[in-house]
Motif scaffolding. Structure first.
Motif, PDB file in Angstrom:
ATOM      1  N   ASP A  77      16.660   1.969 -76.850  1.00  0.00           N
ATOM      2  CA  ASP A  77      16.069   3.265 -76.509  1.00  0.00           C
ATOM      3  C   ASP A  77      15.545   3.886 -77.791  1.00  0.00           C
ATOM      4  O   ASP A  77      16.298   4.086 -78.737  1.00  0.00           O
ATOM      5  N   VAL A  78      14.238   4.162 -77.844  1.00  0.00           N
ATOM      6  CA  VAL A  78      13.618   4.765 -79.020  1.00  0.00           C
ATOM      7  C   VAL A  78      13.002   6.098 -78.604  1.00  0.00           C
ATOM      8  O   VAL A  78      12.282   6.168 -77.603  1.00  0.00           O
ATOM      9  N   TYR A  79      13.299   7.143 -79.367  1.00  0.00           N
ATOM     10  CA  TYR A  79      12.760   8.464 -79.044  1.00  0.00           C
ATOM     11  C   TYR A  79      12.668   9.306 -80.308  1.00  0.00           C
ATOM     12  O   TYR A  79      13.212   8.957 -81.353  1.00  0.00           O
ATOM     13  N   GLY A  80      11.965  10.412 -80.203  1.00  0.00           N
ATOM     14  CA  GLY A  80      11.822  11.333 -81.320  1.00  0.00           C
ATOM     15  C   GLY A  80      12.756  12.517 -81.173  1.00  0.00           C
ATOM     16  O   GLY A  80      13.146  12.879 -80.058  1.00  0.00           O
ATOM     17  N   VAL A  81      13.100  13.106 -82.315  1.00  0.00           N
ATOM     18  CA  VAL A  81      13.973  14.282 -82.348  1.00  0.00           C
ATOM     19  C   VAL A  81      13.374  15.294 -83.306  1.00  0.00           C
ATOM     20  O   VAL A  81      13.041  14.957 -84.444  1.00  0.00           O
ATOM     21  N   ALA A  82      13.214  16.518 -82.835  1.00  0.00           N
ATOM     22  CA  ALA A  82      12.821  17.639 -83.694  1.00  0.00           C
ATOM     23  C   ALA A  82      14.063  18.497 -83.884  1.00  0.00           C
ATOM     24  O   ALA A  82      14.597  19.043 -82.922  1.00  0.00           O
ATOM     25  N   ALA A  83      14.532  18.563 -85.129  1.00  0.00           N
ATOM     26  CA  ALA A  83      15.772  19.288 -85.420  1.00  0.00           C
ATOM     27  C   ALA A  83      15.464  20.613 -86.104  1.00  0.00           C
ATOM     28  O   ALA A  83      14.629  20.679 -86.999  1.00  0.00           O
ATOM     29  N   PHE A  84      16.167  21.647 -85.674  1.00  0.00           N
ATOM     30  CA  PHE A  84      15.981  23.002 -86.197  1.00  0.00           C
ATOM     31  C   PHE A  84      17.328  23.580 -86.617  1.00  0.00           C
ATOM     32  O   PHE A  84      18.371  23.119 -86.188  1.00  0.00           O
ATOM     33  N   ARG A  85      17.280  24.619 -87.421  1.00  0.00           N
ATOM     34  CA  ARG A  85      18.498  25.316 -87.832  1.00  0.00           C
ATOM     35  C   ARG A  85      18.895  26.412 -86.839  1.00  0.00           C
ATOM     36  O   ARG A  85      19.979  26.955 -86.901  1.00  0.00           O
ATOM     37  N   SER A  86      18.002  26.741 -85.916  1.00  0.00           N
ATOM     38  CA  SER A  86      18.216  27.856 -85.003  1.00  0.00           C
ATOM     39  C   SER A  86      18.088  27.400 -83.552  1.00  0.00           C
ATOM     40  O   SER A  86      17.107  26.749 -83.182  1.00  0.00           O
TER      41      SER A  86
ATOM     42  N   ASN B 269      12.561  27.424 -89.454  1.00  0.00           N
ATOM     43  CA  ASN B 269      13.849  26.741 -89.400  1.00  0.00           C
ATOM     44  C   ASN B 269      13.781  25.267 -89.015  1.00  0.00           C
ATOM     45  O   ASN B 269      14.779  24.713 -88.567  1.00  0.00           O
ATOM     46  N   LEU B 270      12.623  24.623 -89.172  1.00  0.00           N
ATOM     47  CA  LEU B 270      12.528  23.201 -88.874  1.00  0.00           C
ATOM     48  C   LEU B 270      13.266  22.411 -89.948  1.00  0.00           C
ATOM     49  O   LEU B 270      13.037  22.598 -91.142  1.00  0.00           O
ATOM     50  N   ILE B 271      14.147  21.525 -89.531  1.00  0.00           N
ATOM     51  CA  ILE B 271      14.813  20.611 -90.463  1.00  0.00           C
ATOM     52  C   ILE B 271      13.934  19.384 -90.656  1.00  0.00           C
ATOM     53  O   ILE B 271      13.710  18.937 -91.763  1.00  0.00           O
ATOM     54  N   GLY B 272      13.412  18.853 -89.551  1.00  0.00           N
ATOM     55  CA  GLY B 272      12.521  17.704 -89.650  1.00  0.00           C
ATOM     56  C   GLY B 272      12.327  16.996 -88.331  1.00  0.00           C
ATOM     57  O   GLY B 272      12.961  17.309 -87.333  1.00  0.00           O
ATOM     58  N   LEU B 273      11.401  16.027 -88.368  1.00  0.00           N
ATOM     59  CA  LEU B 273      11.151  15.149 -87.234  1.00  0.00           C
ATOM     60  C   LEU B 273      11.772  13.800 -87.550  1.00  0.00           C
ATOM     61  O   LEU B 273      11.632  13.286 -88.665  1.00  0.00           O
ATOM     62  N   TYR B 274      12.431  13.219 -86.543  1.00  0.00           N
ATOM     63  CA  TYR B 274      13.148  11.973 -86.744  1.00  0.00           C
ATOM     64  C   TYR B 274      12.842  10.987 -85.630  1.00  0.00           C
ATOM     65  O   TYR B 274      12.515  11.374 -84.517  1.00  0.00           O
ATOM     66  N   ARG B 275      12.983   9.709 -85.964  1.00  0.00           N
ATOM     67  CA  ARG B 275      12.887   8.621 -84.991  1.00  0.00           C
ATOM     68  C   ARG B 275      14.313   8.128 -84.763  1.00  0.00           C
ATOM     69  O   ARG B 275      14.990   7.730 -85.702  1.00  0.00           O
ATOM     70  N   ALA B 276      14.761   8.181 -83.524  1.00  0.00           N
ATOM     71  CA  ALA B 276      16.101   7.719 -83.174  1.00  0.00           C
ATOM     72  C   ALA B 276      15.982   6.431 -82.375  1.00  0.00           C
ATOM     73  O   ALA B 276      15.157   6.331 -81.475  1.00  0.00           O
ATOM     74  N   GLU B 277      16.810   5.456 -82.737  1.00  0.00           N
ATOM     75  CA  GLU B 277      16.801   4.173 -82.045  1.00  0.00           C
ATOM     76  C   GLU B 277      18.231   3.779 -81.705  1.00  0.00           C
ATOM     77  O   GLU B 277      19.078   3.658 -82.586  1.00  0.00           O
ATOM     78  N   TYR B 278      18.480   3.625 -80.417  1.00  0.00           N
ATOM     79  CA  TYR B 278      19.793   3.233 -79.936  1.00  0.00           C
ATOM     80  C   TYR B 278      19.693   1.808 -79.399  1.00  0.00           C
ATOM     81  O   TYR B 278      18.898   1.535 -78.497  1.00  0.00           O
TER      82      TYR B 278
ATOM     83  N   ALA C  61      24.678  -0.170 -79.125  1.00  0.00           N
ATOM     84  CA  ALA C  61      25.946  -0.073 -79.848  1.00  0.00           C
ATOM     85  C   ALA C  61      25.894   0.988 -80.935  1.00  0.00           C
ATOM     86  O   ALA C  61      26.899   1.634 -81.207  1.00  0.00           O
ATOM     87  N   ARG C  62      24.741   1.157 -81.542  1.00  0.00           N
ATOM     88  CA  ARG C  62      24.647   2.075 -82.684  1.00  0.00           C
ATOM     89  C   ARG C  62      23.343   2.862 -82.615  1.00  0.00           C
ATOM     90  O   ARG C  62      22.297   2.338 -82.236  1.00  0.00           O
ATOM     91  N   LEU C  63      23.421   4.117 -83.018  1.00  0.00           N
ATOM     92  CA  LEU C  63      22.242   4.981 -83.105  1.00  0.00           C
ATOM     93  C   LEU C  63      21.791   5.030 -84.557  1.00  0.00           C
ATOM     94  O   LEU C  63      22.575   5.335 -85.445  1.00  0.00           O
ATOM     95  N   ARG C  64      20.525   4.717 -84.782  1.00  0.00           N
ATOM     96  CA  ARG C  64      19.944   4.799 -86.119  1.00  0.00           C
ATOM     97  C   ARG C  64      18.891   5.898 -86.113  1.00  0.00           C
ATOM     98  O   ARG C  64      18.031   5.929 -85.246  1.00  0.00           O
ATOM     99  N   VAL C  65      18.972   6.771 -87.097  1.00  0.00           N
ATOM    100  CA  VAL C  65      18.039   7.890 -87.199  1.00  0.00           C
ATOM    101  C   VAL C  65      17.316   7.804 -88.541  1.00  0.00           C
ATOM    102  O   VAL C  65      17.961   7.717 -89.587  1.00  0.00           O
ATOM    103  N   THR C  66      15.977   7.834 -88.497  1.00  0.00           N
ATOM    104  CA  THR C  66      15.157   7.794 -89.703  1.00  0.00           C
ATOM    105  C   THR C  66      14.090   8.874 -89.603  1.00  0.00           C
ATOM    106  O   THR C  66      13.700   9.281 -88.503  1.00  0.00           O
ATOM    107  N   PRO C  67      13.587   9.352 -90.733  1.00  0.00           N
ATOM    108  CA  PRO C  67      12.502  10.347 -90.684  1.00  0.00           C
ATOM    109  C   PRO C  67      11.282   9.773 -89.960  1.00  0.00           C
ATOM    110  O   PRO C  67      10.959   8.593 -90.124  1.00  0.00           O
ATOM    111  N   ALA C  68      10.621  10.601 -89.183  1.00  0.00           N
ATOM    112  CA  ALA C  68       9.430  10.158 -88.441  1.00  0.00           C
ATOM    113  C   ALA C  68       8.169  10.429 -89.242  1.00  0.00           C
ATOM    114  O   ALA C  68       8.071  11.376 -89.954  1.00  0.00           O
TER     115      ALA C  68
END
Length: 87
Positions: free
Chosen positions: A3-12, A68-77, A80-87
């Motif tokens: 499963d591959v998806y994007g994540v936008a992370a914020f502080r708020s 308050n944007l922390i960043g955009l990330y690519r998540a790949e599950y 067994a394991r979730l790997r998160v890298t900057p997008a």
């Protein structure tokens, strides 16, 4: 199962909810999710979106200029394991 998806992370949390609404209005399938553990900063919530919409998400960030944007990330599950890298 991979499963591959994007994540936008914020502080708020407020910014998470606002940005999810912006993406939905643009027709981007987005949902509020718990922030992956690998992204240790933030409010605990992020916006999840399909990676094929990354260009539109970047455009929405540029147009709406959310704070308050922390960043955009690519998540790949891999099942067994979730790997998160900057997008």
């Amino acid at each position: 199962m991979r499963d591959v998806y994007g994540v936008a992370a914020f502080r708020s949390r407020q910014q998470v909810l606002r940005f999810e609404a912006v993406l939905r209005r643009m027709g981007v399938p987005a949902q509020v999710v718990s922030t992956p553990r690998d992204i240790s900063m933030g409010c605990g919530l992020s916006v999840r979106f399909p990676m094929e919409y990354l260009t539109q998400v970047r455009g929405a960030l540029a147009a709406s200029n959310p704070g308050n944007l922390i960043g955009l990330y690519r998540a790949e599950y891999d099942g067994a394991r979730l790997r998160v890298t900057p997008a």
